[in-house]
Design an enzyme around this catalytic site. Sequence first.
Site, PDB file in Angstrom:
ATOM      1  N   THR A  93       1.645 -27.962  41.756  1.00  0.00           N
ATOM      2  CA  THR A  93       1.304 -29.412  41.570  1.00  0.00           C
ATOM      3  C   THR A  93       2.236 -29.985  42.428  1.00  0.00           C
ATOM      4  O   THR A  93       2.248 -31.205  42.242  1.00  0.00           O
ATOM      5  CB  THR A  93       1.794 -29.773  39.772  1.00  0.00           C
ATOM      6  OG1 THR A  93       3.046 -29.396  40.013  1.00  0.00           O
ATOM      7  CG2 THR A  93       1.175 -29.193  38.975  1.00  0.00           C
ATOM      8  N   GLY A  94       2.924 -29.583  43.357  1.00  0.00           N
ATOM      9  CA  GLY A  94       3.802 -30.312  44.370  1.00  0.00           C
ATOM     10  C   GLY A  94       2.871 -30.890  45.422  1.00  0.00           C
ATOM     11  O   GLY A  94       1.729 -30.562  45.444  1.00  0.00           O
ATOM     12  N   LYS A  95       3.356 -31.873  45.897  1.00  0.00           N
ATOM     13  CA  LYS A  95       2.436 -32.561  47.069  1.00  0.00           C
ATOM     14  C   LYS A  95       1.962 -31.872  48.154  1.00  0.00           C
ATOM     15  O   LYS A  95       0.716 -31.786  48.541  1.00  0.00           O
ATOM     16  CB  LYS A  95       3.388 -33.581  47.553  1.00  0.00           C
ATOM     17  CG  LYS A  95       2.768 -34.665  48.561  1.00  0.00           C
ATOM     18  CD  LYS A  95       3.709 -35.778  49.165  1.00  0.00           C
ATOM     19  CE  LYS A  95       3.071 -36.639  50.215  1.00  0.00           C
ATOM     20  NZ  LYS A  95       3.842 -37.702  50.557  1.00  0.00           N
ATOM     21  N   GLN A  96       2.698 -30.928  48.915  1.00  0.00           N
ATOM     22  CA  GLN A  96       2.291 -30.214  49.865  1.00  0.00           C
ATOM     23  C   GLN A  96       1.364 -28.895  49.391  1.00  0.00           C
ATOM     24  O   GLN A  96       0.376 -28.845  49.866  1.00  0.00           O
ATOM     25  CB  GLN A  96       3.768 -29.378  50.753  1.00  0.00           C
ATOM     26  CG  GLN A  96       4.293 -30.394  51.422  1.00  0.00           C
ATOM     27  CD  GLN A  96       5.373 -29.706  52.240  1.00  0.00           C
ATOM     28  OE1 GLN A  96       5.641 -28.599  52.240  1.00  0.00           O
ATOM     29  NE2 GLN A  96       5.914 -30.474  53.130  1.00  0.00           N
ATOM     30  N   GLU A 118      10.545 -21.963  55.319  1.00  0.00           N
ATOM     31  CA  GLU A 118      11.796 -21.472  56.328  1.00  0.00           C
ATOM     32  C   GLU A 118      12.968 -21.864  55.877  1.00  0.00           C
ATOM     33  O   GLU A 118      13.232 -22.301  55.029  1.00  0.00           O
ATOM     34  CB  GLU A 118      11.467 -22.468  57.910  1.00  0.00           C
ATOM     35  CG  GLU A 118      12.184 -22.258  58.927  1.00  0.00           C
ATOM     36  CD  GLU A 118      11.697 -23.014  60.053  1.00  0.00           C
ATOM     37  OE1 GLU A 118      12.242 -22.823  61.229  1.00  0.00           O
ATOM     38  OE2 GLU A 118      11.000 -23.942  59.866  1.00  0.00           O
ATOM     39  N   TYR A 174      -1.931 -19.903  66.793  1.00  0.00           N
ATOM     40  CA  TYR A 174      -2.949 -20.892  66.705  1.00  0.00           C
ATOM     41  C   TYR A 174      -3.711 -21.013  68.206  1.00  0.00           C
ATOM     42  O   TYR A 174      -4.599 -21.318  68.521  1.00  0.00           O
ATOM     43  CB  TYR A 174      -2.309 -22.381  66.470  1.00  0.00           C
ATOM     44  CG  TYR A 174      -1.404 -22.235  65.264  1.00  0.00           C
ATOM     45  CD1 TYR A 174      -1.867 -21.443  64.228  1.00  0.00           C
ATOM     46  CD2 TYR A 174      -0.650 -23.382  64.821  1.00  0.00           C
ATOM     47  CE1 TYR A 174      -1.201 -21.557  62.986  1.00  0.00           C
ATOM     48  CE2 TYR A 174       0.176 -23.277  63.689  1.00  0.00           C
ATOM     49  CZ  TYR A 174      -0.272 -22.298  62.567  1.00  0.00           C
ATOM     50  OH  TYR A 174       0.732 -22.318  61.723  1.00  0.00           O
ATOM     51  N   GLU A 187       7.682 -11.916  70.501  1.00  0.00           N
ATOM     52  CA  GLU A 187       8.925 -12.844  70.992  1.00  0.00           C
ATOM     53  C   GLU A 187      10.186 -11.858  71.107  1.00  0.00           C
ATOM     54  O   GLU A 187      10.262 -10.926  70.176  1.00  0.00           O
ATOM     55  CB  GLU A 187       9.142 -13.988  70.319  1.00  0.00           C
ATOM     56  CG  GLU A 187       9.411 -13.859  69.006  1.00  0.00           C
ATOM     57  CD  GLU A 187       9.329 -15.192  68.302  1.00  0.00           C
ATOM     58  OE1 GLU A 187      10.232 -15.542  67.381  1.00  0.00           O
ATOM     59  OE2 GLU A 187       8.586 -15.930  68.559  1.00  0.00           O
ATOM     60  N   HIS A 208      13.371 -19.959  66.192  1.00  0.00           N
ATOM     61  CA  HIS A 208      13.371 -18.967  64.920  1.00  0.00           C
ATOM     62  C   HIS A 208      14.551 -18.194  64.772  1.00  0.00           C
ATOM     63  O   HIS A 208      15.414 -17.895  65.762  1.00  0.00           O
ATOM     64  CB  HIS A 208      12.205 -17.978  65.215  1.00  0.00           C
ATOM     65  CG  HIS A 208      10.877 -18.333  65.226  1.00  0.00           C
ATOM     66  ND1 HIS A 208       9.723 -17.624  65.990  1.00  0.00           N
ATOM     67  CD2 HIS A 208      10.204 -19.551  64.812  1.00  0.00           C
ATOM     68  CE1 HIS A 208       8.471 -18.429  65.932  1.00  0.00           C
ATOM     69  NE2 HIS A 208       8.780 -19.435  64.948  1.00  0.00           N
TER      70      HIS A 208
END
Length: 711
Positions: free
Chosen positions: A53-56, A133, A196, A246, A289
């Site tokens: 139910t959180g915004k994000q 993160e 991406y 990486e 990172h």
Amino acid sequence: MIPHRTRQLSRKIDCTSRTVSRFSTTSRRNGYDDTIQNLKIGKHTRVIFQGFTGKQATANAKESIEWGTNIVGGVKPNGSGEHLGLPVLPSVRAAMEQLKPHATGIYVAAHQAAAAIEEAIEAEVPLIVAVAEHIPLHDIMRIHSVLATQSKSRLVGANAPGIISAIGHCRIGFQPLPTFSPGHIGIVAKSGTLSYETVGSLTRAGLGQSLCIGMGGDVIAGTNFVDALKVFEDDEDTEAMILVGEVGGTAEEEAADWIRDYKKRVKDPKPIAAVIGGFQATGRRVMGHAGAWTGLGEGTAKSKYDALESVGVTMVDHPAKFGGVMKDTLAKSGRNQSAAQAQQQQRRSYHTYRRPQLPPPSQVPTQKRSLHLTADQSANLLQSYKIPISPAPSTTEPSHFLGITVARSARSPCIICTPTTDPSALTHRVRRIPFSYLTGPTPEALDAALSHLQLSSAPPTTKAQTASLIQNLWTLFREKEAIETSVSISLSSNSDALTTHSPYLFFDDAAYKSNGRQADLHALRDTSLLPSTELEAEKSGIVFVRLNGPSPDRPDDLNPNNLVGTLVNGAGLAMNTNDVVNLRLSTPSDPNAKPTYCANFLDTGGKATAATISTSFKLILSDPRVSVVFVNIFGGLTLCDMIAQGIILAFKEVGVNKPVVVRLRGTNEGLGQKILEEASLPISAFDDFEEAVREVGRLANASANGEALKM
């Protein structure tokens, strides 16, 4: 089929204390590797959200449902009812019993994420995707000590964009959906933004994706390259594979070993291509990172590149080239890669990686971190753990390197040791001896360390002192949530006593920043030791590192007014941008052009705002060496129109007095380009990366020659 519950949680997990979870099993336990097949998501996959139910989570769920993801409900602790027309349950266990999900997406803040992951493991959810993160490293090690004892749940992440099946229209994560198209290329990546870029290049070339797995950029990953490759090998929908790696750890070298074996045992292996970021990174800095730093004995970007190239992987220097590379590779292999419903068919030229010839990195990396302790502070801290520090002995006495750090591949702590501190031999003789986070160093691990240190024949007193030192370093490592606690030790020729010297302490700042732990330790931080630009960047959530160019020992190699300031969203893309700019411009094709290098590493973060972009310009332009600013954006969570607005804001607030080259791709790229065009500012805008780099080189060279710049 969802497996019935066969385990009970015998002791509650408490991430904020020193208690550790343990699972007991009533059935045969095969191990964490048995969960790899849980990564095969698709139309059949029933998904729940934790933090539903959180915004994000709400925004992400709406978008994912519209795309076709089979979200069947979610969890809100002690909650119930409906959300988005789907059931909300009070616990993951209740959701498992009533909704029978195959996967859960965890959409909670970092300080809540570990407990949410552990709840999902206890409920035996087959696939757990953690996107947060800054989850503290020691919480993750505790989680993996639990995962290693079971064979039901698989973790993707943390600090990863998630996992997505373009064929099955199943997204568990925050990947930019307009970039993806259904097809037959599997992708596994450490970096979200580089993944991406990879997807966008494939889609523009008319090639789609089957399954894309975000390994994530943390020190320890729940799913690594080899895990993903095993899935791609058996997946009928996957006809080719791409790795996006990486600097940091050894996952790429391990993938190369797997590929070598794969090509030997399979008659018609699937084509594999890869890109590696971080050629310009050094072992001395965390490059955005949490896991993007080179530990002792770990591979550099070059060694990773060499390992993959040696087993026949096709290497590119920038992910925008994957479309052309994979199109040609698939055609030569005779595989029937179906054309995706691409937005645009366009073939771009490409070439494989011409490796930059750079000076080798320091043999013994000294990690610069946000927590700086003075020599006296380090000595006092070690003394409190019964580790007295002495001055380094004369160079004639042999020294050994000994400490506790993280074994990334084993997903556990380990003893790290070498029988020498000679820089020329140190990295080649280092050994990591993993042990369980639950138990600490075992007698067998201690014996192995003594043997590798060549102290097996030492007097009993010396061996006992060494074993006690290891235990004390482990206690410090665990209680202060360190990433590494190490020292050098010397044995005097006149006695059996050990001398401990040259300490190196490296702490996890996420424990404090995300969870408020270790406040006493972080109160020791002396910000006067940090450059003002880095402090200002930190306040805005920006990672900014001023670079000295390719040869810090020879500053005359640099034209002081011929450097490129880079502004990039995403750590992996920022590293790769610096790599390619230096590769293209340090040895220009025009004999009259002067070499050009990058002045900085700057990662705006995945959620950059217009204000963040304006601050980034201020940081870059504070360096008088910068002659041109290169903004390279691939929009995921970061929207291209917001970046454009930030650039305009920078011109108003900062007073940009250097030429700016902007390359926008990804979410809202058309709108962003339109905003820049209508602003009528001295900005060169491109959507093609190679064209943008060429313009950067032209402007930088004109500045070096004192020419009037023509925008």
